[in-house]
Design a protein around this motif. Sequence first.
Motif, PDB file in Angstrom:
ATOM      1  N   THR A   1       0.861  -1.189   0.000  1.00 46.43           N
ATOM      2  CA  THR A   1       0.000   0.000   0.000  1.00 46.43           C
ATOM      3  C   THR A   1       0.890   1.229   0.000  1.00 46.43           C
ATOM      4  O   THR A   1       1.839   1.321   0.784  1.00 46.43           O
ATOM      5  CB  THR A   1      -0.927   0.013   1.224  1.00 46.43           C
ATOM      6  N   TYR A   2       0.582   2.160  -0.888  1.00 47.82           N
ATOM      7  CA  TYR A   2       1.351   3.398  -1.012  1.00 47.82           C
ATOM      8  C   TYR A   2       0.417   4.556  -0.692  1.00 47.82           C
ATOM      9  O   TYR A   2      -0.766   4.516  -1.034  1.00 47.82           O
ATOM     10  CB  TYR A   2       1.899   3.527  -2.433  1.00 47.82           C
ATOM     11  N   VAL A   3       0.942   5.582  -0.045  1.00 44.63           N
ATOM     12  CA  VAL A   3       0.114   6.708   0.381  1.00 44.63           C
ATOM     13  C   VAL A   3       0.551   7.979  -0.336  1.00 44.63           C
ATOM     14  O   VAL A   3       1.715   8.380  -0.266  1.00 44.63           O
ATOM     15  CB  VAL A   3       0.200   6.924   1.912  1.00 44.63           C
ATOM     16  N   TYR A   4      -0.404   8.607  -1.022  1.00 46.07           N
ATOM     17  CA  TYR A   4      -0.193   9.908  -1.651  1.00 46.07           C
ATOM     18  C   TYR A   4      -0.897  10.961  -0.804  1.00 46.07           C
ATOM     19  O   TYR A   4      -2.009  10.741  -0.326  1.00 46.07           O
ATOM     20  CB  TYR A   4      -0.780   9.925  -3.062  1.00 46.07           C
ATOM     21  N   GLU A   5      -0.276  12.132  -0.646  1.00 37.18           N
ATOM     22  CA  GLU A   5      -0.902  13.203   0.123  1.00 37.18           C
ATOM     23  C   GLU A   5      -0.479  14.552  -0.438  1.00 37.18           C
ATOM     24  O   GLU A   5       0.711  14.805  -0.647  1.00 37.18           O
ATOM     25  CB  GLU A   5      -0.549  13.106   1.609  1.00 37.18           C
TER      26      GLU A   5
END
Length: 414
Positions: free
Chosen positions: A145-149
């Motif tokens: 899982t990768y998180v973009y913000e």
Amino acid sequence: MNRRELLVSGAAAVGGAVLLADRDARAQSPNLDRGAHATAGPYVPVVTPNGTTLPWTMENGVKVFRLVAEPIKREFAPGMIVDCWGYNGQTPGPTIEAVEGDRVRIFVTNKLPERTSVHWHGVLLPNGMDGVAGLNQPHIELGETYVYEFTLRQHGTQMYHPHSDEMVQMALGMVGFFVIHPRSPEQPRIDRDFAIMLHEWFVAPGTSRPNPAVMTDFNIFSFNSRVWPGTAPLVVKKGERVRLRLGNLSMDSHPIHLHGYRFETTGTDGGRTPMSARLPETTVNVPVGATRDIEWVADAAGDWALHCHKSHHTMNAMSHDLPNMIGVNQRESTEKVRKILPGYMAMGETGMGDMMEMGHPPNTLPMMAGEGPFGAVEMGGMFTVLKVREGITTYEDPGWYKNPKGTVARKVTT
């Protein structure tokens, strides 16, 4: 600032953030009933025909979304189910909606059989959030899982798609809308806001897997990964102001034509179109890798066709290597063939309009299909209907329009 002042200031800031978050959550809570638009809040939620909007939660002032990249099955129309890749069980992926100025956090989980990434197409953001695997970030490996913000600095119709093995992943259906609404309510206010992703596929007759290696010879053309007669209509009330957002991540441009109306192109993926640059049109060309917003007032009741004007794009399961038999007398040869193959049907002698009921391989649609109030609608692919009605109270499909007496062309027998 002393320690006491710092604590008081910090508590006030936290309290203010919580109040703002609570206000935003209440004002911008997504309307999950796609049959009606919201009557309050800064924007009218987008309706994605044959699709959905991605829900979100508010966490400490940040809107949090979750996307899952995974293999899926998509019914293009009754009688044809295709093995695709997409997001959250669908293609196109669910529409992401947010507001200019929002801070968004998007969790992307990879359940594909290969690595991936997500590029936020047209979104102004920090370089490290741009989603080009290998350039701006590591690939999202299987099971990760990768998180973009990032904070949204614009409004308009944007898109999302992979930038990791994108030829395969986009060809198999990994595309979606990212709609950013303006912080201040728009004037004039939009009553119905639709989003349609244009796409094209090659699915060999009798099979279920799109071929991502095909470059030009596509045989299926879709609105939101559905083809006529499986496309949902756009239902509006007479007098409403309508916006249609069109996105294109396919290999071809698509000139989309609306019957019965003229409209203005009011936006692209680069932003709103200045008033001085808007022209009245009935067809808008949507280039590859672009979006177009069109707007009009639905002041003419009826069932109005909406379709790509490339004639091959309003057909299903086409084969482009058939001989041209128009005008060829095949009666004698047909009789001879039927002695060997009973039920044989000669094709294309007088055109193809009456050939749609002929047999075809399993999991394959006829080239043109679908019934209207006056018989067969000889279209397929990128075709749907704008249904404008007076006096309706819901946006459920109202069925075919009953033309008033004297408004329908008469057939005269000579």
